[in-house]
Structure formats: structure tokens, C-alpha cells
Design a protein around this motif. Sequence first.
Motif, mmCIF file in Angstrom:
data_model
loop_
_atom_site.group_PDB
_atom_site.id
_atom_site.type_symbol
_atom_site.label_atom_id
_atom_site.label_comp_id
_atom_site.label_asym_id
_atom_site.label_seq_id
_atom_site.Cartn_x
_atom_site.Cartn_y
_atom_site.Cartn_z
ATOM 1 N N MET A 1 21.802 63.277 -0.157
ATOM 2 C CA MET A 1 22.241 63.866 1.106
ATOM 3 C C MET A 1 21.479 65.159 1.406
ATOM 4 O O MET A 1 21.021 65.383 2.532
ATOM 5 N N MET A 2 21.322 66.008 0.380
ATOM 6 C CA MET A 2 20.610 67.267 0.581
ATOM 7 C C MET A 2 19.145 67.016 0.930
ATOM 8 O O MET A 2 18.573 67.675 1.816
ATOM 9 N N THR A 3 18.524 66.058 0.239
ATOM 10 C CA THR A 3 17.128 65.713 0.534
ATOM 11 C C THR A 3 16.988 65.214 1.963
ATOM 12 O O THR A 3 16.061 65.593 2.699
ATOM 13 N N PHE A 4 17.944 64.379 2.365
ATOM 14 C CA PHE A 4 17.931 63.835 3.724
ATOM 15 C C PHE A 4 18.054 64.957 4.758
ATOM 16 O O PHE A 4 17.335 64.974 5.763
ATOM 17 N N LEU A 5 18.959 65.908 4.489
ATOM 18 C CA LEU A 5 19.155 67.001 5.431
ATOM 19 C C LEU A 5 17.925 67.903 5.518
ATOM 20 O O LEU A 5 17.537 68.340 6.606
ATOM 21 N N ALA B 1 15.734 68.348 8.829
ATOM 22 C CA ALA B 1 15.529 69.672 9.409
ATOM 23 C C ALA B 1 14.038 69.956 9.599
ATOM 24 O O ALA B 1 13.621 70.516 10.623
ATOM 25 N N ALA B 2 13.239 69.538 8.601
ATOM 26 C CA ALA B 2 11.794 69.757 8.700
ATOM 27 C C ALA B 2 11.204 68.983 9.872
ATOM 28 O O ALA B 2 10.365 69.502 10.620
ATOM 29 N N VAL B 3 11.649 67.732 10.037
ATOM 30 C CA VAL B 3 11.151 66.911 11.150
ATOM 31 C C VAL B 3 11.572 67.509 12.481
ATOM 32 O O VAL B 3 10.779 67.583 13.429
ATOM 33 N N PHE B 4 12.824 67.959 12.575
ATOM 34 C CA PHE B 4 13.316 68.518 13.828
ATOM 35 C C PHE B 4 12.625 69.838 14.186
ATOM 36 O O PHE B 4 12.443 70.150 15.362
ATOM 37 N N LEU B 5 12.287 70.616 13.165
ATOM 38 C CA LEU B 5 11.732 71.943 13.407
ATOM 39 C C LEU B 5 10.207 72.003 13.362
ATOM 40 O O LEU B 5 9.623 73.036 13.702
ATOM 41 N N CYS B 6 9.561 70.905 12.961
ATOM 42 C CA CYS B 6 8.100 70.933 12.812
ATOM 43 C C CYS B 6 7.363 71.293 14.108
ATOM 44 O O CYS B 6 6.272 71.889 14.044
ATOM 45 N N PRO B 7 7.889 70.986 15.322
ATOM 46 C CA PRO B 7 7.176 71.426 16.536
ATOM 47 C C PRO B 7 6.974 72.929 16.617
ATOM 48 O O PRO B 7 6.084 73.403 17.319
ATOM 49 N N LEU B 8 7.814 73.707 15.885
ATOM 50 C CA LEU B 8 7.620 75.158 15.866
ATOM 51 C C LEU B 8 6.285 75.534 15.237
ATOM 52 O O LEU B 8 5.717 76.585 15.551
ATOM 53 N N ALA B 9 5.792 74.683 14.352
ATOM 54 C CA ALA B 9 4.545 74.978 13.645
ATOM 55 C C ALA B 9 3.319 74.505 14.412
ATOM 56 O O ALA B 9 2.193 74.808 14.027
ATOM 57 N N ILE B 10 3.537 73.737 15.490
ATOM 58 C CA ILE B 10 2.409 73.223 16.258
ATOM 59 C C ILE B 10 1.882 74.325 17.172
ATOM 60 O O ILE B 10 2.613 74.882 17.983
ATOM 61 N N SER C 1 17.552 61.890 18.610
ATOM 62 C CA SER C 1 17.402 61.485 17.210
ATOM 63 C C SER C 1 18.663 61.794 16.416
ATOM 64 O O SER C 1 19.126 60.982 15.600
ATOM 65 N N LEU C 2 19.245 62.980 16.660
ATOM 66 C CA LEU C 2 20.454 63.376 15.944
ATOM 67 C C LEU C 2 21.626 62.456 16.284
ATOM 68 O O LEU C 2 22.381 62.033 15.402
#
Length: 352
Positions: free
Chosen positions: A20-24, A28-37, A328-329
Motif C-alpha cells: 500500500m505504501m509503495t502504491f501511494l 504521488a510521484a506520477v501525480f506530481l511529476c508534471p512539477l518537474a517538467i 485518475s484518482l
Amino acid sequence: MGEAVESHLHVLSACKIFIMMTFLVVSAAVFLCPLAICSPCITSNLPPKPALIGHRGAPMLAPENTLMSFRKSLECGVVAFETDVQLSKDKKPFLMHDCGKNFLLRTTDVKDKFPGRDGSNNFTLQELKTLNAGKWFSRSDPFWTLSSLSEEERREADNQTVPSLSELLVLVKKYNVSLIFDLKNENNSTVFQSSDSFYTTETINKLGISPDKIWWLPPEYRHDVMKMEPGFKQVYNKQKEMLMDGGNFMNMNFSSLSAREISELRKSNVSVNLWVVNERWLFSLLWCSGVSSVTTNACHLFKDMSKPDWHLEPNMYKGIWIATDIVSLLLMIGLFLWQRRRLTGDWSTGIY
């Protein structure tokens, strides 16, 4: 036995928590990755469209460095012609890219007309004018674009000759475009004699070309040329040399500068031309980065572009990103509830 079952349940519970923690974390990384673009094309301040410079004319539509090729580039609205200048035996500047061992062999029928002869110093301009500089284009179709030409255009391409610099300058003057060129000789593509620059400058002056329409690129004997004709625009491929001379025009390979470096140069009022740009995605990226102009073989692909591909306003980008994350959520929650309900049903019916 009970202790073994309890231990097994603890391990199972720990695995569930870990999964569950790995999934979260991954979610979170997938949802927030546009911040790094970080892309120059995500902007609300789009720079002006880069001007187009015809690399040896429009070599995808006509044989390179021929008058037909330069006329074709004019149809794209180019602001300048890019070419290569060499001197003939009788010291007349003419247009030809290849030098050294490959001189004339790739783009003319010199083997048939003058077997056993090579080197620009062995040909007068009159002899060079007898060579066919177009049939190779029809035979080899170097850019796979021959099918886009009409029969009349193919016949015209087949009858092209080696142009003199004077002939190109007539087009420069008539259509009020600029000219940027390399100077070459039969031995080396970058080293030439001072007489090369003298005869070239003399030819330009005889045609009455406005000095500011000549963008002087060759670094050798640059300062001599600046004394002979101070009105020429001096173009540099090394920033240090440009700064020493107080210049403001860079000409470099498209991979030599980052978007940040381009932006810094433009803020310093330095014109930036990058070569050779032939793909829409690359032209779009350089457009967003703020380059002044690009040298291209593919001016016909860029002439009608009204905006870069993939350009987005920051608010539009954020809106797409947030909407995608929300959808997605919701899908994830829906799948979780559906799976939980299915498992609960299986347990209640004894199917497990």
C-alpha cells in the motif's frame, strides 16, 4: 500452531502495508511529476517566430546551391540565403559546397565533361558554367521529395548550372534579402587566402549590394574585411571572439546552446541563428526558446506555422494536469471499491 498462524498473519499484514505504501508513493510521484517538467514551450510570453534562412537555398525542393534552389527558398519567405563560395582559376567567386577530393563530383557531371581534372584552381568560371548541377538531384532524390515536384519543375532542376556569386547577388538585391556564406577552397574547407576575401568583397561591392545585407561568417581575415567594408554584419561562432570584437550576432549548431543560454544571449540583444534545423518539433522548441532565426533545408515545412507545436499557456497546462490527476484518482478509488466489494461478496458466499 496458533503462534505460527499469528506470525503468518503479521507477515501478511506487513506485506499489505508495504504494498500500500509503495502504491501511494508511486501514485504521488506520477501525480506530481508534471512539477518537474520544464519546457520553454510552456509559457504565456511566446517569442516571435524565428526567421528562416535557406541552407544552400531550398535543397529539399531543388538542387542545392543553384539559382532554382534559391528561388524556391524565396517562396518560403526566407530573410537570407546561406551558401558556400569558392574561387575559380580566373579568381571569380562561384557557389559550391564540396571541396577537396569531392569537389564537383557529387553535384555535377564533371567526370563526363572534364575527365581527369579536379580542383577549383583548374577550372575557369566559364568552364564551371558548362557543368550540369541538377541531374544528380533527379537521380538520387536525396530528401525523397522529388515526387512533390511537377514535371516542369523536374525539367528545370535537370538544367541547373553552377552559379556565380554575382548571379546570386542579383537575387539578393532584387528581393532585398541577406546573404550569409562560408568561404572554401580546394584544399581545406575552412582555411583560405586573404585574396579569397578580397575578390569576394570586391564582387559584392561591384553589384551595389547594401553592406548590411552581407552577413560575414568566415573568421579568417575577419578584421581585414571589417576594414575593407565596415558595413558588413559580422557573424560569429564563438562567443568569446564576438565579445572581444563587440559583436552581437551568433551562428551555431542547434545542439550547441541550451534554452537558458539562448535566453541570456537574447536578453543581451545578441541575434542567435542556429543550423541546420529540419524538423517541426525542433523548430518549435527553438521558437519557444527565443532564437532569432534558423538555417534550414526544410523552409517549406515551417513557412505556414502560426505557432509552435505543443505550445501551452501555463494555466492551460496546469488545468490539463489537475484534470488528469482528478480523473485518475477517481478511477483508482472506483477500482479499489469495486475490488473490495467483490472480495467481500466472495467471502460472504464462501467463494474464496
